[in-house]
Design a protein around this motif. Structure first.
Motif, PDB file in Angstrom:
ATOM      1  N   GLY A  63      -9.251  -1.925  -4.399  1.00 41.90           N
ATOM      2  CA  GLY A  63      -7.861  -2.264  -4.650  1.00 41.90           C
ATOM      3  C   GLY A  63      -7.687  -3.076  -5.923  1.00 41.90           C
ATOM      4  O   GLY A  63      -8.639  -3.359  -6.664  1.00 41.90           O
ATOM      5  N   GLU A  92       0.838  -1.192   0.000  1.00 35.29           N
ATOM      6  CA  GLU A  92       0.000   0.000   0.000  1.00 35.29           C
ATOM      7  C   GLU A  92       0.875   1.245   0.000  1.00 35.29           C
ATOM      8  O   GLU A  92       1.845   1.323   0.762  1.00 35.29           O
ATOM      9  N   PRO A 117      -4.266   0.125  -3.393  1.00 38.68           N
ATOM     10  CA  PRO A 117      -3.443  -0.959  -2.842  1.00 38.68           C
ATOM     11  C   PRO A 117      -3.389  -2.136  -3.799  1.00 38.68           C
ATOM     12  O   PRO A 117      -4.323  -2.393  -4.563  1.00 38.68           O
ATOM     13  N   ASN A 167      -9.873  -3.381   1.174  1.00 38.68           N
ATOM     14  CA  ASN A 167      -9.588  -2.594  -0.024  1.00 38.68           C
ATOM     15  C   ASN A 167     -10.528  -2.976  -1.170  1.00 38.68           C
ATOM     16  O   ASN A 167     -10.097  -3.541  -2.182  1.00 38.68           O
TER      17      ASN A 167
END
Length: 319
Positions: A192, A79, A85, A189
């Motif tokens: 992400g 991250e 991330p 996340n």
């Protein structure tokens, strides 16, 4: 029993620890420059140079589009503020060991050595320029020896330092990253990214080292066993030159020592237990933070590897 163990052992024994024999495959490596006192410390792990193919510039997909990973499968999480991330699944790193990537303008090498359970992320920038790493096929103290394609110097993965070649003595900067379950990364996340499956013919999701982390001794290792009665393949959380037994952290849930906070919660499968990575026994998720709550570089590796590379290191055993 480890898959391929007999084959690898035979191959390893046939490789003489002699730079003169290595020069044909390593014409650019300066063997006159090294921190190694005894060349016999470096042995073949079986595959030749690039026999385990590192990955460059991997593709990523959105977390919500990933359907292959099971909840408890381990990933290496990276991250950086201001950037989505990223998760690097061990089901891919098991077969490639190094991923050369760029995140937020920072060239990174995400690395995993199965024989040491060592998963570390490095900044690839040095005073000598940005490096691109490959897998040499060599081992030292059972730990992967990486090489850079720019000078063909050899690097010890566990410590991020060049041990042979032009860049001998150069150290890479370690970045905060950590192993956790896919579910933990995904739930934290939802926007992400996760590394997509590489375009290679590998049995992704399989563990070629079945029950390795339950073995009595490390594979291709003849060094000193760890002190204090700690099993050589017991996991420890290393922060700098100190190591906390994972069993102690798991029992406590959280420890605050030496200016860091270590936390543990269940839900991550061992990648080195069952035939399928996602079905391994629960070894839990670890985070290490400073007093301000920022993630710190650390590693969750086997005790024998910590003792091999930090022989004077501190064992955080508690009272």
């Amino acid at each position: 029993m480890l898959r391929f163990a007999m084959i690898l052992s035979v191959l390893a024994c046939t490789a003489s620890a002699d730079p003169a024999r290595w020069r044909s495959a390593w014409p650019e490596t300066d063997f006159a420059r090294t921190t190694i006192d005894n060349w016999s410390e470096i042995i073949s792990g079986g595959p030749p140079k690039d026999g385990i193919p590192a990955l460059n510039d991997p593709a990523f997909i959105a977390v919500g589009d990933e359907a292959r990973l099971t909840d408890r499968e381990p990933v290496i999480s990276l991250e950086m503020e201001g950037h989505p991330p990223r998760a690097y699944p061990l089901r891919y790193l098991m077969w490639h060991e190094i991923v050369n990537d760029v995140m937020g303008g920072v060239p990174v090498a995400v690395t995993f050595c199965p024989l040491c359970n060592s998963g570390i992320t490095f900044d690839r920038r040095t005073d000598h320029g940005t490096l691109t790493f490959g897998v040499s096929g060599k081992l030292r103290q059972s730990d992967m020896v990486m090489f850079d394609r720019e000078t063909e110097s050899w690097w010890q993965q566990a410590i991020g330092e060049a041990i042979v070649g032009e860049l001998t003595g150069t150290r890479l900067r370690t970045l905060p990253s950590w192993m956790e379950s896919w579910a933990a990364f995904r739930d934290r996340n939802p926007r992400g990214l996760v590394m997509d499956q590489p375009d290679a013919r590998r049995n992704y999701g399989a563990n070629p080292y079945v029950r390795y982390d339950s073995a009595d001794r490390p594979f291709l290792f003849d060094g000193e066993m760890p002190p204090h009665g700690i099993a050589p393949l017991a996991r420890v959380v290393r922060v700098g030159d100190a190591a906390w037994p994972l069993t102690r952290l798991a029992q406590a849930g959280e420890l605050r020592e030496r200016g860091v906070t270590l936390s543990w919660h269940s839900g991550q499968a061992s990648a080195l237990d069952s035939a399928r990575i996602g079905e391994g026994r629960d070894v839990g998720n670890v985070r290490v933070r400073d007093p301000a709550g920022r993630d710190l570089p650390h590693d969750v590796l086997f005790a024998f590897a910590f003792h091999a590379f930090w022989p004077e290191g501190a064992w955080m055993l508690g009272d």
